[in-house]
Enzyme design. Structure first.
Site, PDB file in Angstrom:
ATOM      1  N   HIS A  53       2.754   1.226   5.613  1.00  0.00           N
ATOM      2  CA  HIS A  53       4.150   1.272   6.029  1.00  0.00           C
ATOM      3  C   HIS A  53       4.821   2.407   5.261  1.00  0.00           C
ATOM      4  CE1 HIS A  53       3.115  -3.075   6.505  1.00  0.00           C
ATOM      5  NE2 HIS A  53       3.890  -3.000   7.586  1.00  0.00           N
ATOM      6  N   ASP A  56       5.603   1.307   1.771  1.00  0.00           N
ATOM      7  CA  ASP A  56       4.473   1.081   0.872  1.00  0.00           C
ATOM      8  C   ASP A  56       4.254   2.295  -0.022  1.00  0.00           C
ATOM      9  OD1 ASP A  56       3.986  -1.335   2.173  1.00  0.00           O
ATOM     10  OD2 ASP A  56       2.490  -0.461   3.517  1.00  0.00           O
TER      11      ASP A  56
END
Length: 387
Positions: A53, A56
């Site tokens: 993501h 992340d």
């Protein structure tokens, strides 16, 4: 024999091995792992790629200069390890602004934020070499139906998907967009619940050729559905772009268990389907280590996912090569050529001929198909006592 290699195309998300063990009832039990460190560890394990993501890798609110520094450092790790980034996805669920949806928020400012965040994630993925963009509509759902929102969300979700596909074309990005269904959680009900509902949505988009599916073992199983059937339908439609593998008990919350740790027979049949279908995409383990584990347990979890897949692959191949299995399947699929012309493409004459035809149904009503024996052989191969 069961050692993973990059050619097996196994992938993990930064959020999977990086899961800190937090749940609704307890705090984190593990420290956050540096994405660069994660990349090096995964490469040591024989992994093909790492997915992420946006948040992340780049925490929300990171200044542009710091963002660029983070990306450069991560790209250097990719170069050093040979690890790929096959897929990226935008986090449209953590920010409190998405509490009532991102793409399907009733607030146009929130929808605009979801649009922009998606484009920025596409830019990030393009920098990292990603070819697949997963869209998971985790907050696109409801607990209260009295709003009547269910009539509006289909247009609201088509708008960003069409926008993103046009943006990819305009920027020269080669993305294909993999839509990931889920029946519920974190919302009480998610609008885009199953593989079938996503396939129906794709055909209403402006560039359907850019869209496909990212089905997840746990998500279909949560709803009591047969995941092998869902994947087979996606394959038949030519829309299986990516797949999320994990373990899941039926009718539970999304457990994201180690692949093969639950529903082992379904996992066996899934691997059999994937490996015999010609599927060339990533085998992504969207799961995480149990909350009981320390960092060593995280890497044991990752090794276990891949080892189980390779064991099931070997078992499935041996099952398909068994002479008795081949004989049973040949008998099961044996067709009387006299029946086939009755089901040729329609014409008025053929319809009349079909209605007049003598069908030997009495014998068919008493025929056995030997499926008990076939299934027993599958179980014996799965248990390792045959072949």
């Amino acid at each position: 024999m069961y050692e993973p290699k990059p050619e097996h195309r196994f992938t993990f998300g930064l959020w999977t091995v990086g899961n800190v063990g937090r749940d609704p009832f307890g705090d984190a039990v593990r420290e956050r792992l540096d994405p660069v460190y994660v990349g090096h560890k995964l490469a040591e394990l024989g992994v093909h790629g790492v997915n992420l993501h946006d948040e992340d890798l780049i925490p929300r609110g990171t200044p542009p200069a710091e963002r660029d520094q983070i990306v450069r450092r991560f790209k250097r790790a990719l170069d050093e390890t040979g690890l790929k980034v096959p897929m990226v996805t935008g986090n449209l669920f953590s920010d409190p602004g998405f509490k009532d949806g991102g793409f399907t928020s009733r607030d146009p400012w929130v929808r605009a934020y979801a649009f922009r965040k998606s484009l920025e994630t596409m830019d990030l993925g393009a920098e990292l070499g990603a070819e697949i963009y997963v869209v998971w509509p985790g907050r696109e759902g409801a607990e209260v139906e009295a709003t009547g929102k269910a009539r509006k969300v289909w247009d609201w979700v088509r708008e960003p998907l069409n926008f993103m596909a046009a943006y990819a074309e305009d920027q020269g990005y080669g993305y294909r967009f993999a839509l990931e269904p889920k029946p519920n959680e974190p919302r009480g009900d998610i609008y885009f619940a199953t593989v079938g509902s996503m396939l129906a949505l794709i055909h209403t988009l402006e560039r359907p050729e850019r869209f496909g599916l990212n089905p997840e073992f746990a998500h279909e199983t949560m709803a009591g559905l047969n995941f092998v059937h869902a994947v087979a339908q996606a394959l038949d439609a030519g829309k299986l772009l990516h797949i999320d593998l994990n373990g899941q008990r039926m009718n539970r919350f999304d457990q994201d268990l180690r692949f093969g740790s639950e529903n082992l027979k379904a996992a066996f049949l899934l691997v059999d389907l994937l490996e015999s279908s010609g599927y060339q995409g990533p085998r992504h383990f969207d799961a995480h280590a149990l909350r009981t584990e320390d960092e060593e347990g995280v890497w044991a979890f990752a090794r276990g996912c891949m080892r189980t897949y390779l064991i099931l692959k070997e078992r499935a191949e041996a099952f398909r090569e068994d002479p008795e299995v081949k004989e049973l399947l040949a008998a099961y699929y044996q067709e009387d050529p006299a029946a086939l012309p009755l089901m040729d493409p329609y014409s008025h004459e053929k319809a009349e001929a079909l209605k007049r035809a003598e069908l030997p149904l009495e014998a068919k009503r008493h025929r056995g198909y030997a499926l008990e024996r076939l299934d027993q052989l599958a179980v014996e191969y799965l248990l390792g006592v045959r072949g």
